[in-house]
Write a protein that holds these residues in place. Structure first.
Motif, PDB file in Angstrom:
ATOM      1  N   UNK A 157     -59.795 -24.381  62.112  1.00  0.00           N
ATOM      2  CA  UNK A 157     -59.760 -25.599  61.442  1.00  0.00           C
ATOM      3  C   UNK A 157     -59.152 -24.967  59.883  1.00  0.00           C
ATOM      4  N   UNK A 158     -58.365 -26.098  59.368  1.00  0.00           N
ATOM      5  CA  UNK A 158     -57.693 -25.984  57.896  1.00  0.00           C
ATOM      6  C   UNK A 158     -58.969 -26.030  56.978  1.00  0.00           C
ATOM      7  N   UNK A 159     -59.057 -25.143  55.961  1.00  0.00           N
ATOM      8  CA  UNK A 159     -60.094 -25.164  54.806  1.00  0.00           C
ATOM      9  C   UNK A 159     -59.510 -25.988  53.672  1.00  0.00           C
ATOM     10  N   UNK A 160     -60.145 -26.921  53.100  1.00  0.00           N
ATOM     11  CA  UNK A 160     -59.628 -27.539  51.964  1.00  0.00           C
ATOM     12  C   UNK A 160     -59.504 -26.834  50.635  1.00  0.00           C
ATOM     13  N   UNK A 161     -58.824 -25.615  50.576  1.00  0.00           N
ATOM     14  CA  UNK A 161     -58.594 -24.838  49.417  1.00  0.00           C
ATOM     15  C   UNK A 161     -56.926 -24.572  49.197  1.00  0.00           C
ATOM     16  N   UNK A 162     -56.836 -24.450  47.997  1.00  0.00           N
ATOM     17  CA  UNK A 162     -55.403 -24.217  47.604  1.00  0.00           C
ATOM     18  C   UNK A 162     -54.916 -22.882  47.236  1.00  0.00           C
ATOM     19  N   UNK A 163     -53.861 -22.421  47.492  1.00  0.00           N
ATOM     20  CA  UNK A 163     -53.387 -21.075  47.021  1.00  0.00           C
ATOM     21  C   UNK A 163     -51.964 -21.368  46.043  1.00  0.00           C
ATOM     22  N   UNK A 164     -51.964 -20.229  45.269  1.00  0.00           N
ATOM     23  CA  UNK A 164     -50.683 -20.189  44.375  1.00  0.00           C
ATOM     24  C   UNK A 164     -50.595 -18.726  44.086  1.00  0.00           C
ATOM     25  N   UNK A 165     -49.253 -18.296  44.024  1.00  0.00           N
ATOM     26  CA  UNK A 165     -48.998 -17.025  43.605  1.00  0.00           C
ATOM     27  C   UNK A 165     -48.190 -17.083  42.506  1.00  0.00           C
TER      28      UNK A 165
ATOM     29  N   UNK B 256     -47.093 -22.277  55.613  1.00  0.00           N
ATOM     30  CA  UNK B 256     -46.693 -23.528  56.014  1.00  0.00           C
ATOM     31  C   UNK B 256     -45.447 -23.995  55.089  1.00  0.00           C
ATOM     32  N   UNK B 257     -44.403 -23.649  55.543  1.00  0.00           N
ATOM     33  CA  UNK B 257     -43.299 -23.945  54.650  1.00  0.00           C
ATOM     34  C   UNK B 257     -43.365 -23.502  53.184  1.00  0.00           C
ATOM     35  N   UNK B 258     -43.824 -22.525  52.956  1.00  0.00           N
ATOM     36  CA  UNK B 258     -43.890 -21.863  51.262  1.00  0.00           C
ATOM     37  C   UNK B 258     -45.190 -22.147  51.005  1.00  0.00           C
ATOM     38  N   UNK B 259     -46.087 -23.244  51.433  1.00  0.00           N
ATOM     39  CA  UNK B 259     -47.660 -23.229  50.932  1.00  0.00           C
ATOM     40  C   UNK B 259     -48.508 -22.507  52.131  1.00  0.00           C
ATOM     41  N   UNK B 260     -49.051 -21.785  51.275  1.00  0.00           N
ATOM     42  CA  UNK B 260     -50.392 -21.099  51.935  1.00  0.00           C
ATOM     43  C   UNK B 260     -51.433 -21.834  52.324  1.00  0.00           C
ATOM     44  N   UNK B 261     -52.066 -21.612  53.378  1.00  0.00           N
ATOM     45  CA  UNK B 261     -53.161 -22.440  53.725  1.00  0.00           C
ATOM     46  C   UNK B 261     -54.173 -21.405  54.458  1.00  0.00           C
TER      47      UNK B 261
END
Ligand code: COA
Length: 212
Positions: free
Chosen positions: A164-172, A153-158
């Motif tokens: 349903x969107x899960x409340x977890x966050x990603x970073x590379x 989503x515009x550079x942010x992974x979800x």
């Protein structure tokens, strides 16, 4: 092997491949050195157990959440206040049928829509992001890899499960040419940079945190 308690030695000795054994050994040593420094306790006081699904956890109980991943020349770990998963993969050639088998229909469609020269890299972006998610949950192979979708989503992974969107966050993170590294966490805050430790630094840290 000096720093490993009996259970750790047995695990390392059980490997047929020397390199697998080495990666597991360094993973445990690295974690011992980091956790004992962070919590200011001798590393011998730290012990590792596994959840029913095989996710390693550390005792004493107040110790932070962590996860380990290894591939090629790298052994990586992530440490967090909440659940966390990490995955590192060496980029190599993979047949597209693997993506069909492990990726959700949306992920597969996005992958094959890319120009051919971008597909290999994106395959490993998705692979590591998906693995980091499964490892944060700790479900192991019980989690169907096609049952969730990673969206950019515009550079942010979800992650979406059943739409349903899960409340977890990603970073590379970039650590090395030819590798992909992804972290998934319940915490939204991530370190900006990876800390690289050499084997010598790990041994030195452990020596400092020895029981007197
Ligand atoms: C075992 C698994 C957790 C990770 O395997 P992997 O990617 O081959 O290996 P990694 O190096 O990233 O991770 C291994 C480490 O994960 C940790 N781990 C093991 N079980 C775990 C679980 N259930 N949850 C989280 N972490 C786990 C251990 O620390 C292990 O290291 P160790 O054996 O040296 O102690 C599991 O998710 C798996 O086998 N995945 C492959 C499934 C697949 O087909 N993926 C396709 C990707 S799209």
């Amino acid at each position: 092997m000096v720093f490993l308690p009996k259970a750790g030695k047995e695990k390392v000795n059980s490997f047929v491949q020397t390199r697998d054994a080495q990666r597991t050994l360094w993973g445990e040593l690295m974690l011992r050195s980091i956790l004992s420094q962070k919590h200011e306790i001798p590393h011998q006081e730290i012990s590792f157990e596994k959840t029913g699904n095989g996710k390693p956890t550390a005792s004493p109980g107040h110790i932070m959440h962590f996860n380990i991943s290894h591939s090629g020349n790298w052994v990586t770990c992530a440490i967090a206040k909440k659940q966390v998963g990490i995955d590192v993969e060496k980029i190599k050639s993979v047949p597209l049928r693997l993506a069909k088998r492990f990726f959700s229909p949306d992920e597969y469609h996005t992958l094959v829509s890319l120009p051919e020269d971008k597909q290999k890299e994106y395959f490993f972006d998705l692979w590591t992001l998906k693995e980091s998610y499964v490892k944060a949950l700790g479900t192991g192979l019980r989690m169907g890899m096609q049952s969730f979708t990673i969206h950019n989503n515009e550079g942010n992974y979800m992650v979406h499960v059943a739409g349903q969107h899960e409340d977890l966050f990603f970073r590379q993170y970039h650590i090395d040419l030819g590798y992909k590294l992804a972290v998934c966490s319940e915490e939204e805050v991530f370190t900006e940079e990876v800390t690289v430790l050499t084997p010598e630094q790990i041994i030195e840290n452990l020596s400092e945190m020895e029981e007197m």
